[in-house]
Design a protein around this motif. Sequence first.
Motif, PDB file in Angstrom:
ATOM      1  N   UNK A  27       0.834  -1.203   0.000  1.00 14.22           N
ATOM      2  CA  UNK A  27       0.000   0.000   0.000  1.00 14.22           C
ATOM      3  C   UNK A  27       0.867   1.251   0.000  1.00 14.22           C
ATOM      4  N   UNK A  28       1.898   1.266   0.849  1.00 12.86           N
ATOM      5  CA  UNK A  28       2.795   2.424   0.906  1.00 12.86           C
ATOM      6  C   UNK A  28       3.529   2.609  -0.415  1.00 12.86           C
ATOM      7  N   UNK A  29       3.975   1.509  -1.020  1.00 11.58           N
ATOM      8  CA  UNK A  29       4.701   1.588  -2.284  1.00 11.58           C
ATOM      9  C   UNK A  29       3.807   2.117  -3.400  1.00 11.58           C
ATOM     10  N   UNK A  30       2.592   1.581  -3.476  1.00 11.80           N
ATOM     11  CA  UNK A  30       1.670   2.008  -4.536  1.00 11.80           C
ATOM     12  C   UNK A  30       1.300   3.476  -4.358  1.00 11.80           C
ATOM     13  N   UNK A  31       0.998   3.878  -3.122  1.00  9.12           N
ATOM     14  CA  UNK A  31       0.629   5.275  -2.880  1.00  9.12           C
ATOM     15  C   UNK A  31       1.793   6.206  -3.196  1.00  9.12           C
ATOM     16  N   UNK A  32       3.009   5.831  -2.767  1.00  6.68           N
ATOM     17  CA  UNK A  32       4.179   6.675  -3.028  1.00  6.68           C
ATOM     18  C   UNK A  32       4.448   6.776  -4.529  1.00  6.68           C
ATOM     19  N   UNK A  33       4.404   5.628  -5.221  1.00  7.97           N
ATOM     20  CA  UNK A  33       4.653   5.639  -6.664  1.00  7.97           C
ATOM     21  C   UNK A  33       3.589   6.467  -7.386  1.00  7.97           C
ATOM     22  N   UNK A  34       2.337   6.318  -6.973  1.00  7.71           N
ATOM     23  CA  UNK A  34       1.264   7.075  -7.610  1.00  7.71           C
ATOM     24  C   UNK A  34       1.429   8.571  -7.379  1.00  7.71           C
ATOM     25  N   UNK A  35       1.834   8.953  -6.157  1.00 10.31           N
ATOM     26  CA  UNK A  35       2.018  10.371  -5.864  1.00 10.31           C
ATOM     27  C   UNK A  35       3.182  10.950  -6.668  1.00 10.31           C
ATOM     28  N   UNK A  36       4.314  10.204  -6.720  1.00 10.00           N
ATOM     29  CA  UNK A  36       5.460  10.688  -7.485  1.00 10.00           C
ATOM     30  C   UNK A  36       5.103  10.811  -8.957  1.00 10.00           C
ATOM     31  N   UNK A  37       4.479   9.784  -9.501  1.00 16.20           N
ATOM     32  CA  UNK A  37       4.110   9.800 -10.914  1.00 16.20           C
ATOM     33  C   UNK A  37       3.092  10.901 -11.196  1.00 16.20           C
ATOM     34  N   UNK A  38       2.075  11.002 -10.329  1.00 14.12           N
ATOM     35  CA  UNK A  38       1.039  11.997 -10.550  1.00 14.12           C
ATOM     36  C   UNK A  38       1.538  13.425 -10.450  1.00 14.12           C
ATOM     37  N   UNK A  39       2.333  13.707  -9.385  1.00 15.92           N
ATOM     38  CA  UNK A  39       2.845  15.065  -9.217  1.00 15.92           C
ATOM     39  C   UNK A  39       3.813  15.433 -10.339  1.00 15.92           C
ATOM     40  N   UNK A  40       4.672  14.483 -10.715  1.00 12.11           N
ATOM     41  CA  UNK A  40       5.623  14.762 -11.798  1.00 12.11           C
ATOM     42  C   UNK A  40       4.891  14.994 -13.110  1.00 12.11           C
ATOM     43  N   UNK A  41       3.896  14.145 -13.383  1.00 13.27           N
ATOM     44  CA  UNK A  41       3.144  14.303 -14.627  1.00 13.27           C
ATOM     45  C   UNK A  41       2.394  15.629 -14.637  1.00 13.27           C
ATOM     46  N   UNK A  42       1.826  15.997 -13.507  1.00 11.20           N
ATOM     47  CA  UNK A  42       1.079  17.268 -13.442  1.00 11.20           C
ATOM     48  C   UNK A  42       2.006  18.448 -13.663  1.00 11.20           C
ATOM     49  N   UNK A  43       3.179  18.408 -13.027  1.00  7.39           N
ATOM     50  CA  UNK A  43       4.121  19.517 -13.182  1.00  7.39           C
ATOM     51  C   UNK A  43       4.603  19.625 -14.629  1.00  7.39           C
ATOM     52  N   UNK A  44       4.946  18.489 -15.219  1.00  8.28           N
ATOM     53  CA  UNK A  44       5.428  18.501 -16.598  1.00  8.28           C
ATOM     54  C   UNK A  44       4.317  18.909 -17.556  1.00  8.28           C
ATOM     55  N   UNK A  45       3.106  18.452 -17.300  1.00  8.28           N
ATOM     56  CA  UNK A  45       1.972  18.815 -18.144  1.00  8.28           C
ATOM     57  C   UNK A  45       1.744  20.322 -18.116  1.00  8.28           C
ATOM     58  N   UNK A  46       1.846  20.906 -16.916  1.00  9.66           N
ATOM     59  CA  UNK A  46       1.661  22.358 -16.806  1.00  9.66           C
ATOM     60  C   UNK A  46       2.771  23.108 -17.537  1.00  9.66           C
ATOM     61  N   UNK A  47       4.012  22.616 -17.438  1.00  5.04           N
ATOM     62  CA  UNK A  47       5.117  23.247 -18.153  1.00  5.04           C
ATOM     63  C   UNK A  47       4.890  23.172 -19.661  1.00  5.04           C
ATOM     64  N   UNK A  48       4.387  22.033 -20.131  1.00  7.91           N
ATOM     65  CA  UNK A  48       4.105  21.901 -21.566  1.00  7.91           C
ATOM     66  C   UNK A  48       3.027  22.886 -22.014  1.00  7.91           C
ATOM     67  N   UNK A  49       1.994  23.046 -21.184  1.00  4.53           N
ATOM     68  CA  UNK A  49       0.947  24.013 -21.518  1.00  4.53           C
ATOM     69  C   UNK A  49       1.501  25.436 -21.556  1.00  4.53           C
ATOM     70  N   UNK A  50       2.405  25.752 -20.617  1.00  5.35           N
ATOM     71  CA  UNK A  50       3.023  27.089 -20.619  1.00  5.35           C
ATOM     72  C   UNK A  50       3.803  27.309 -21.911  1.00  5.35           C
ATOM     73  N   UNK A  51       4.534  26.288 -22.359  1.00 10.10           N
ATOM     74  CA  UNK A  51       5.294  26.430 -23.596  1.00 10.10           C
ATOM     75  C   UNK A  51       4.370  26.529 -24.813  1.00 10.10           C
ATOM     76  N   UNK A  52       3.249  25.805 -24.782  1.00  9.95           N
ATOM     77  CA  UNK A  52       2.284  25.928 -25.861  1.00  9.95           C
ATOM     78  C   UNK A  52       1.689  27.339 -25.913  1.00  9.95           C
ATOM     79  N   UNK A  53       1.405  27.892 -24.755  1.00 11.11           N
ATOM     80  CA  UNK A  53       0.891  29.261 -24.712  1.00 11.11           C
ATOM     81  C   UNK A  53       1.925  30.259 -25.236  1.00 11.11           C
ATOM     82  N   UNK A  54       3.193  29.994 -24.934  1.00 14.45           N
ATOM     83  CA  UNK A  54       4.245  30.880 -25.448  1.00 14.45           C
ATOM     84  C   UNK A  54       4.339  30.764 -26.973  1.00 14.45           C
ATOM     85  N   UNK A  55       4.185  29.540 -27.475  1.00 12.22           N
ATOM     86  CA  UNK A  55       4.188  29.350 -28.930  1.00 12.22           C
ATOM     87  C   UNK A  55       3.023  30.102 -29.573  1.00 12.22           C
ATOM     88  N   UNK A  56       1.847  30.015 -28.929  1.00 21.09           N
ATOM     89  CA  UNK A  56       0.683  30.726 -29.454  1.00 21.09           C
ATOM     90  C   UNK A  56       0.937  32.225 -29.466  1.00 21.09           C
TER      91      UNK A  56
END
Length: 437
Positions: A27-56
């Motif tokens: 349970x601890x491993x799954x929760x930790x992995x999910x949090x790391x993956x989710x937070x990293x994906x969210x941060x990277x996704x937001x950075x990609x959106x910022x770059x797309x807005x800059x391109x626009x």
Amino acid sequence: MGNKRQNSAFQRSRRQIVAVVMAAFLLLFVVTLAMIYGLSYRELYQENLDMLEMYVEQYRENGNPSQIQPTNQLPQGDDRPEQDGLPDRDSTRYLLSTFYSVAFDEDTQPFSVDLGSGTLYTESQLSEVAEHLLDAGRSQGTYGNFVYCIDQEDSYTLVTLMDNTLVSDSFTTLFRNALLLGAGMVAVLFLCATALARWIIRPLEESDRRQRQFLSDAGHELKTPVAVVEANAELLEREIGENKWLRNIRSESGRMAGLVGELLDLVRTERELPQMEPLDLSRLVLGGVLPFESVAFELGRELDCQIDDAISIQGNSGQLSQLVSILMDNALSHSTGPGNITVQLHQERTATILTVSNPGFIPEQDRTEIFTRFFKSDANRGGTEHYGLGLTIAKNIVATHQGEIQVACTNGRVFFSVRLPNKEKKRPGKLRSPVRP
């Protein structure tokens, strides 16, 4: 066989400890992995959106939409904007990223396509993807290996795409490596948890072994002096005649002999696995009930037997006869109010059911403790005929036969039900109830 019977409970406890440790880790491993993956994906996704807005924004600065010259990079050197809204690291990522765009006119017809710096996609492919995203109705999100955003201007609509293949592959590799590492850690933890469970249970096993040994030794040591007291009291009574003191001595020595006998029975049922053989349970139960007819008659009660004929199982006749005797004695001794004693035996598809019921009631808080050694309910605590070992012995006998015993109270009656696994199929028919007094 005795050691196997004795250690089964501790083996279950060890397995439970290992299961709890492993479940907590997973349970601890799954929760930790999910949090790391989710937070990293969210941060990277937001950075990609910022770059797309800059391109626009860079796209928009080119002027009249009908004369758009899309750009896929930032100005270099001194012409680079100082306030672009992105830190240096993100600006570098922007320059290294690949962008695509498709501009649609007011009639939703593509009139400008930016193929980026590569030749991976054709104009028709990008136009098809962009049209699909327009139909989906979302202003931003992900589609395949693309991160996209849709910008609605006065005279045109711009669908901007960013190739996210490398990042997706990196995340996939990270996730796969994390799972492989987690699997290795699970294997190591399983070995550690198994060793830990053995270390935790070992003192309990030793304590239980000593307790069983004490009961066995005490029972055998008490057996001889109790017999001597009884014999001497009997001889003394012959010489001086009856008196209340000798009656008290013989009565208490008899109770002590009964307690010693039950202690020895308890130790035997806990430590030994008896020899199993095919037997006719119907005749065994009927034979075990018949001796209690006279007792029931003296108490003013009737025996109602509903025993199906010729039910055969694998079991030990001595222990099962003792089981019937314990349940019958318990039913007669603790009956309260009007009513008869009912004995039922029938066979289902997977199990044989023996039920002994009597009028009475057991408080709900006592039903979970009633099979514990020396347990007596508050209502029976002052009694002297029973020692609280009979039902414990009955439970051990049922466990030896891989069955279950349960107690229930319904409509003013107490039901003790024994469920034994089937070994042989019954033959049709029914034994008659014994003659009622």
